[in-house]
Structure formats: structure tokens, C-alpha cells
Design a protein around this motif. Structure first.
Motif, short mmCIF file in Angstrom:
data_model
loop_
_atom_site.label_atom_id
_atom_site.label_comp_id
_atom_site.label_asym_id
_atom_site.label_seq_id
_atom_site.Cartn_x
_atom_site.Cartn_y
_atom_site.Cartn_z
N GLY A 104 -0.49 6.42 -0.60
CA GLY A 104 -1.45 5.61 -1.02
C GLY A 104 -2.89 6.01 -0.31
N ARG A 105 -2.92 7.10 0.16
CA ARG A 105 -4.38 7.54 0.60
C ARG A 105 -5.31 7.96 -0.52
N PRO A 106 -6.29 7.83 -0.83
CA PRO A 106 -7.17 8.36 -1.61
C PRO A 106 -7.51 9.81 -1.43
N ILE A 107 -7.56 10.53 -2.32
CA ILE A 107 -7.71 11.97 -2.16
C ILE A 107 -9.16 12.34 -2.47
N SER A 108 -9.95 12.56 -1.42
CA SER A 108 -11.33 12.80 -1.52
C SER A 108 -11.80 14.08 -2.42
N GLU A 109 -10.92 15.10 -2.54
CA GLU A 109 -11.17 16.31 -2.94
C GLU A 109 -11.12 16.14 -4.50
N VAL B 296 -15.37 -3.03 -16.53
CA VAL B 296 -14.65 -2.23 -15.57
C VAL B 296 -13.53 -3.47 -15.16
N PRO B 297 -12.18 -3.06 -15.05
CA PRO B 297 -11.31 -4.11 -14.76
C PRO B 297 -11.58 -4.69 -13.08
N ILE B 298 -10.99 -5.92 -13.00
CA ILE B 298 -11.14 -6.52 -11.85
C ILE B 298 -9.67 -6.94 -11.20
N VAL B 299 -9.55 -6.28 -10.11
CA VAL B 299 -8.26 -6.50 -9.25
C VAL B 299 -8.47 -7.77 -8.40
N LYS B 300 -7.80 -8.83 -8.08
CA LYS B 300 -7.64 -9.75 -7.09
C LYS B 300 -6.70 -8.98 -6.01
N ILE B 301 -7.19 -8.91 -4.91
CA ILE B 301 -6.58 -8.32 -3.74
C ILE B 301 -5.55 -9.07 -3.28
N ILE B 302 -4.19 -8.51 -3.02
CA ILE B 302 -3.12 -8.84 -2.37
C ILE B 302 -3.30 -8.31 -0.76
N SER B 303 -3.23 -7.13 -0.65
CA SER B 303 -3.42 -6.27 0.43
C SER B 303 -4.36 -5.06 0.29
N MET B 304 -5.28 -4.77 1.33
CA MET B 304 -5.92 -3.94 1.26
C MET B 304 -5.97 -2.95 2.68
N HIS B 305 -6.30 -1.53 2.52
CA HIS B 305 -6.15 -0.85 3.90
C HIS B 305 -7.41 0.20 3.78
N ARG B 306 -8.15 0.21 4.99
CA ARG B 306 -9.28 0.89 5.24
C ARG B 306 -8.97 2.24 6.01
N TRP B 307 -9.15 3.29 5.34
CA TRP B 307 -8.70 4.47 5.89
C TRP B 307 -9.83 5.07 6.68
N GLY C 19 -19.07 4.65 1.01
CA GLY C 19 -18.47 6.14 1.40
C GLY C 19 -17.20 5.72 2.19
N THR C 20 -16.84 4.63 2.53
CA THR C 20 -15.41 4.21 3.17
C THR C 20 -14.42 4.37 2.28
N ARG C 21 -13.18 5.06 2.64
CA ARG C 21 -12.09 5.30 1.43
C ARG C 21 -11.25 4.13 1.75
N ILE C 22 -10.61 3.54 1.03
CA ILE C 22 -9.84 2.40 0.79
C ILE C 22 -8.87 2.45 -0.39
N THR C 23 -7.69 1.60 -0.02
CA THR C 23 -6.74 1.48 -1.15
C THR C 23 -6.40 -0.03 -0.99
N VAL C 24 -6.34 -0.55 -2.33
CA VAL C 24 -6.12 -2.20 -2.54
C VAL C 24 -4.82 -2.29 -3.39
N ALA C 25 -4.17 -3.15 -3.14
CA ALA C 25 -3.02 -3.38 -3.82
C ALA C 25 -3.31 -5.01 -4.41
N GLY C 26 -3.15 -5.18 -5.82
CA GLY C 26 -3.40 -6.56 -6.08
C GLY C 26 -2.84 -6.81 -7.56
N LEU C 27 -3.40 -7.73 -8.10
CA LEU C 27 -3.12 -8.02 -9.58
C LEU C 27 -4.28 -7.82 -10.54
N ILE D 172 0.77 -1.18 -0.10
CA ILE D 172 0.08 0.09 0.07
C ILE D 172 0.80 1.22 -0.23
N LYS D 173 1.91 1.18 0.73
CA LYS D 173 2.73 2.65 1.16
C LYS D 173 3.46 2.87 -0.25
#
Length: 182
Positions: A77-82, A129-140, A105-113, A22-23
Motif C-alpha cells: 500500500g505504499r506509493p511508488i514515487s518512481e 475528480v473523484p472524492i473519497v471519504k476517508i476511513i483510514s489513512m497512513h502518512r509514509w 509532497g508527503t506520500r500518503i495512502t488513504v482507504a475509503g469510500l 491500508i495493508k
């Protein structure tokens, strides 16, 4: 003294709780805007780090699917909501994702393939739309200073009422600007 330096290094290294995926952005850092209709099949298996706001969560016996409205990410890696969303994508995992915790409405970042493309229906429009298989995710979580309407203090404290000593203006008298006339 010998134990103090390793202890300080240990404490400083424990400050970050974000997963490395995520970082740090993958190389190359593919963006959702680069994917056109059906273009995700050309990039299958490539790593991405995308984020945004959750639109909805679907759970079934094989896992969970998150519908995410993509937002640009900052350097951490944090979503910019503005900013405006540049589209949507699906994120899939074999784990259970609780819709009460990961609500709309929850902000999230996912890393995957990149796995494939899928079709979703938004109102009356069908989208690919593309589909991402999640390796790691973080809820902000929204931090408290962002919710406080009187916190406008980055990087320094600023006294909005105009009296007393306050950096950076160091004034000792009332200022009648910004509508403070009492």
C-alpha cells in the motif's frame, strides 16, 4: 517455556503498525485510471485504496480536504514515487489535518469510500475528480536508507570502494571500475 512461545507470538504480531484497510487492497481493487470524467457516480459507496503525493490541504469548519496526485501502490500500500501520476483525486475527512505535518509532497495512502465527484482547478484547467471519504489513512515517512546516497546495498552489503572483503565479490585487491582510481 510455556510463557516464552506466547510472548514471542505477541512480539511478532506487534511488528506491523499499518491499519488493515491500508495493508490489504479491497476486492475489487478499483484504480483511478478506471474513472473517466464523471464516472465516479456509478461507483458511489465502493471501497478504494489509493495513494500518492499530497498537493495541498484545505481545512474548514466541516473538515479537511486533501488534494492528492495519485501514484500506483506496491503490495503493502505504499506509493511508488518512481512512477508517473495517473491523475488526481480528493480525499475528505471530518477530522482536522494539519498542513504542517501533511505538507505538499508527503506520500500518503488513504482507504475509503467513493462519495462523489468534485471539480478542481489546476493552473487554468478545470478537472472533474473523484472524492473519497476517508476511513483510514497512513502518512509514509522517508526511511533513512533511502536518503543515504551511499546505500545501494539491498539485499547485500556491497563495498563501493573495491578493497577488503565484501560479499558478493570477495576481493582483496583494488578494482579500478566505476571511476574509483585513487
Amino acid at each position: 517455556m510455556r510463557i516464552l512461545i506466547p510472548l514471542m507470538l505477541l512480539l511478532l504480531s506487534a511488528c506491523s503498525n499499518l491499519p488493515v484497510a491500508i495493508k490489504e487492497a479491497p476486492n475489487p481493487d478499483l484504480q483511478l485510471a478506471q474513472f473517466k470524467e464523471g464516472n465516479a457516480t456509478n461507483h458511489q459507496g465502493e471501497k478504494v485504496r489509493w495513494g500518492g503525493q499530497i498537493v495541498k490541504v484545505e481545512n474548514n469548519d466541516s473538515g479537511s480536504t486533501l488534494h492528492i496526485a495519485e501514484l500506483p501502490l506496491n503490495s503493502f500500500g505504499r506509493p511508488i514515487s518512481e512512477r508517473d501520476s495517473r491523475g488526481r483525486f480528493l480525499a475528505q475527512t471530518k477530522d482536522f489535518v494539519d498542513p504542517h505535518i501533511y505538507e505538499s509532497g508527503t506520500r500518503i495512502t488513504v482507504a475509503g469510500l467513493i462519495a462523489d465527484t468534485g471539480t478542481i482547478k489546476v493552473d487554468q484547467k478545470t478537472m472533474t475528480v473523484p472524492i473519497v471519504k476517508i476511513i483510514s489513512m497512513h502518512r509514509w515517512v522517508e526511511s533513512s536508507f533511502q536518503r543515504d546516497p551511499y546505500w545501494r546495498a539491498y539485499p547485500y552489503y556491497y563495498n563501493h570502494f573495491g578493497y577488503g572483503l565484501s560479499y558478493p565479490h570477495w576481493r582483496t585487491h583494488w578494482h579500478y571500475r566505476n571511476g574509483y582510481y585513487w
